[in-house]
Every structure is written in C-alpha cells, then in structure tokens.
Motif scaffolding. Structure first.
Motif, PDB file in Angstrom:
ATOM      1  N   PRO A  16       0.802  -1.217   0.000  1.00  0.00           N
ATOM      2  CA  PRO A  16       0.000   0.000   0.000  1.00  0.00           C
ATOM      3  C   PRO A  16       0.835   1.268   0.000  1.00  0.00           C
ATOM      4  O   PRO A  16       0.359   2.310  -0.373  1.00  0.00           O
ATOM      5  N   VAL A  17       2.108   1.152   0.414  1.00  0.00           N
ATOM      6  CA  VAL A  17       2.966   2.329   0.380  1.00  0.00           C
ATOM      7  C   VAL A  17       3.049   2.881  -1.028  1.00  0.00           C
ATOM      8  O   VAL A  17       3.092   4.072  -1.252  1.00  0.00           O
ATOM      9  N   PHE A  18       3.063   1.985  -2.021  1.00  0.00           N
ATOM     10  CA  PHE A  18       3.202   2.418  -3.398  1.00  0.00           C
ATOM     11  C   PHE A  18       1.902   2.398  -4.165  1.00  0.00           C
ATOM     12  O   PHE A  18       1.863   2.821  -5.304  1.00  0.00           O
ATOM     13  N   ALA A  19       0.856   1.899  -3.561  1.00  0.00           N
ATOM     14  CA  ALA A  19      -0.437   1.889  -4.247  1.00  0.00           C
ATOM     15  C   ALA A  19      -0.962   3.309  -4.266  1.00  0.00           C
ATOM     16  O   ALA A  19      -1.126   3.929  -3.236  1.00  0.00           O
ATOM     17  N   GLN A  20      -1.196   3.820  -5.413  1.00  0.00           N
ATOM     18  CA  GLN A  20      -1.637   5.205  -5.556  1.00  0.00           C
ATOM     19  C   GLN A  20      -3.011   5.236  -6.185  1.00  0.00           C
ATOM     20  O   GLN A  20      -3.295   4.504  -7.105  1.00  0.00           O
ATOM     21  N   SER A  21      -3.845   6.130  -5.699  1.00  0.00           N
ATOM     22  CA  SER A  21      -5.148   6.312  -6.337  1.00  0.00           C
ATOM     23  C   SER A  21      -5.096   7.586  -7.151  1.00  0.00           C
ATOM     24  O   SER A  21      -4.300   8.465  -6.887  1.00  0.00           O
ATOM     25  N   ARG A  47      -2.305   5.539   4.905  1.00  0.00           N
ATOM     26  CA  ARG A  47      -2.025   4.115   4.624  1.00  0.00           C
ATOM     27  C   ARG A  47      -0.591   3.763   4.982  1.00  0.00           C
ATOM     28  O   ARG A  47      -0.321   2.684   5.513  1.00  0.00           O
ATOM     29  N   VAL A  48       0.341   4.659   4.685  1.00  0.00           N
ATOM     30  CA  VAL A  48       1.741   4.423   5.027  1.00  0.00           C
ATOM     31  C   VAL A  48       1.871   4.330   6.542  1.00  0.00           C
ATOM     32  O   VAL A  48       2.502   3.403   7.063  1.00  0.00           O
ATOM     33  N   GLU A  49       1.262   5.268   7.247  1.00  0.00           N
ATOM     34  CA  GLU A  49       1.353   5.257   8.712  1.00  0.00           C
ATOM     35  C   GLU A  49       0.682   4.017   9.299  1.00  0.00           C
ATOM     36  O   GLU A  49       1.181   3.439  10.272  1.00  0.00           O
ATOM     37  N   GLU A  50      -0.437   3.597   8.713  1.00  0.00           N
ATOM     38  CA  GLU A  50      -1.100   2.371   9.170  1.00  0.00           C
ATOM     39  C   GLU A  50      -0.185   1.169   8.985  1.00  0.00           C
ATOM     40  O   GLU A  50      -0.083   0.308   9.858  1.00  0.00           O
ATOM     41  N   ARG A  51       0.476   1.104   7.829  1.00  0.00           N
ATOM     42  CA  ARG A  51       1.378  -0.011   7.553  1.00  0.00           C
ATOM     43  C   ARG A  51       2.557  -0.009   8.517  1.00  0.00           C
ATOM     44  O   ARG A  51       2.966  -1.053   9.020  1.00  0.00           O
ATOM     45  N   ILE A  52       3.094   1.162   8.789  1.00  0.00           N
ATOM     46  CA  ILE A  52       4.205   1.277   9.733  1.00  0.00           C
ATOM     47  C   ILE A  52       3.767   0.794  11.118  1.00  0.00           C
ATOM     48  O   ILE A  52       4.461  -0.004  11.759  1.00  0.00           O
ATOM     49  N   ALA A  53       2.611   1.261  11.574  1.00  0.00           N
ATOM     50  CA  ALA A  53       2.106   0.855  12.892  1.00  0.00           C
ATOM     51  C   ALA A  53       1.821  -0.645  12.932  1.00  0.00           C
ATOM     52  O   ALA A  53       2.142  -1.321  13.923  1.00  0.00           O
ATOM     53  N   GLN A  54       1.224  -1.166  11.851  1.00  0.00           N
ATOM     54  CA  GLN A  54       0.905  -2.598  11.800  1.00  0.00           C
ATOM     55  C   GLN A  54       2.181  -3.430  11.868  1.00  0.00           C
ATOM     56  O   GLN A  54       2.256  -4.412  12.611  1.00  0.00           O
ATOM     57  N   LEU A  55       3.191  -3.058  11.099  1.00  0.00           N
ATOM     58  CA  LEU A  55       4.449  -3.796  11.121  1.00  0.00           C
ATOM     59  C   LEU A  55       5.131  -3.698  12.475  1.00  0.00           C
ATOM     60  O   LEU A  55       5.657  -4.692  12.996  1.00  0.00           O
ATOM     61  N   HIS A  56       5.137  -2.506  13.052  1.00  0.00           N
ATOM     62  CA  HIS A  56       5.763  -2.304  14.360  1.00  0.00           C
ATOM     63  C   HIS A  56       5.139  -3.245  15.388  1.00  0.00           C
ATOM     64  O   HIS A  56       5.860  -3.916  16.145  1.00  0.00           O
ATOM     65  N   ALA A  57       3.824  -3.318  15.379  1.00  0.00           N
ATOM     66  CA  ALA A  57       3.133  -4.185  16.339  1.00  0.00           C
ATOM     67  C   ALA A  57       3.353  -5.659  16.021  1.00  0.00           C
ATOM     68  O   ALA A  57       3.661  -6.455  16.925  1.00  0.00           O
ATOM     69  N   SER A  58       3.215  -6.032  14.763  1.00  0.00           N
ATOM     70  CA  SER A  58       3.312  -7.454  14.420  1.00  0.00           C
ATOM     71  C   SER A  58       4.728  -7.990  14.590  1.00  0.00           C
ATOM     72  O   SER A  58       4.897  -9.171  14.897  1.00  0.00           O
ATOM     73  N   LEU A  59       5.735  -7.149  14.413  1.00  0.00           N
ATOM     74  CA  LEU A  59       7.117  -7.595  14.587  1.00  0.00           C
ATOM     75  C   LEU A  59       7.587  -7.497  16.043  1.00  0.00           C
ATOM     76  O   LEU A  59       8.691  -7.924  16.358  1.00  0.00           O
ATOM     77  N   LYS A  60       6.736  -6.919  16.885  1.00  0.00           N
ATOM     78  CA  LYS A  60       7.055  -6.786  18.321  1.00  0.00           C
ATOM     79  C   LYS A  60       8.403  -6.086  18.522  1.00  0.00           C
ATOM     80  O   LYS A  60       9.288  -6.580  19.209  1.00  0.00           O
ATOM     81  N   ILE A  61       8.518  -4.911  17.908  1.00  0.00           N
ATOM     82  CA  ILE A  61       9.755  -4.134  17.974  1.00  0.00           C
ATOM     83  C   ILE A  61      10.024  -3.739  19.424  1.00  0.00           C
ATOM     84  O   ILE A  61       9.139  -3.216  20.114  1.00  0.00           O
ATOM     85  N   THR A  62      11.243  -3.992  19.880  1.00  0.00           N
ATOM     86  CA  THR A  62      11.632  -3.679  21.257  1.00  0.00           C
ATOM     87  C   THR A  62      12.238  -2.279  21.322  1.00  0.00           C
ATOM     88  O   THR A  62      12.640  -1.721  20.288  1.00  0.00           O
TER      89      THR A  62
END
Length: 172
Positions: A16-21, A47-62
C-alpha cells in the motif's frame, strides 16, 4: 536472508505504500486537480502510517530496536511521498502528454520505485539483523503473506488479455 530480502523487495513494490489512487477524471484544471488530490494524498499518508504501525506491532519491535526501526519507517515515509508526488505530476499532465512523454514518465515512476526499494532493503537489513529468531519468523511470515496478497490483488485488477495484441509491453 536473501529470500527474505527478495520478499521484502517484492512486498514494497506492491504494498500500500506504493499503491496510488488517482484524482477524478473530470478534474482538468491544475487548481482543481491539486484540490482533488489533497484528500488522496492524506489517504496515502494514512495508509503508510497504518502499515508502519501494523508492522511495528506485528514484529514486536523492542525499545532496543527503535533506532533501526525508525530508520526503516522513515524510508517508508520518504518512498510514499516520492511516489505520491510522481503520481500527482502524472495526473496533472495526463491530458497533455504525448505517448513518448507518457512512457518517459512511466520510466521515471518505475525507476523511483526501484530506487525506493533499494533504500528500503538497505534500511531493513540492520533491523532484520537485530530481530530475535521469533521476530524473524514473524517478519518472514508477514512479508510472505503480504507478497501473496499483492499478487492476488494485481490479478484481480488486470483484465486478462484477449490475445497478444491486447497485451501491453510497456506498462503493467
């Protein structure tokens, strides 16, 4: 490691970072196009911020990984802005572009996407190296899943060509 980086590159190319409408086709005056693209730009940024937050949470960044994470997230943001700017230019010029201009602009977008993916891989590599074995498994699964979704989305967006004449060799 190479497999993960390849998956990351593929994910970034189709995420979604590169998906453009695009702005509405009826908007032809530059002022109207800029006004119409403002909500789209904020949606892209969201969308970029959502993806960043989703990855941060799913990867359990310390907390110890935040420095590497921040560098990676900043590249995602920069890439998103770059692609959004290029697509805004494309929308603004679409009614006046020649076929050659269109191909050159497409080349520019494709090159920016490739360059952005290289920067993203360079930022992800130290982050990935800092991940625990559990986090690496989460990253591997997440990127593999996202790559599969991107492939599926592309298949649904593109109509199947009726024959060789219907296929484009210059654009996806």
């Amino acid at each position: 490691m190479k497999r993960t980086l390849a998956a990351l590159a593929a994910l970034c190319a189709f995420s979604p970072v590169f998906a453009q409408s695009s702005a509405p086709a009826a908007a032809s005056a530059p002022a109207v196009q800029n006004a119409a693209s403002a909500p789209a730009a904020s949606k892209r940024e969201a969308r970029v911020e959502e993806r960043i937050a989703q990855l941060h949470a799913s990867l359990k960044i310390t907390p110890q990984q935040e420095t590497q994470w921040s560098a990676f997230a900043d590249v995602m943001r920069d890439n998103g802005r770059t692609m959004a700017d290029l697509y805004r230019q494309r929308i603004a010029q679409r009614d006046t572009m020649s076929a050659l201009d269109d191909m050159k602009q497409y080349e520019q977008i494709t090159q920016a996407n490739a360059d952005g993916t290289k920067r993203l891989v360079a930022a992800f590599e130290p982050l990935y190296a800092s991940l625990s074995p559990e986090q690496k498994k989460l990253a591997d699964a997440s990127f593999r899943e996202d790559h599969g979704k991107a492939r599926q989305n592309r298949a649904h967006r593109r109509p199947h060509a009726a024959g060789a004449d219907a296929a484009s060799t210059t654009k996806p």
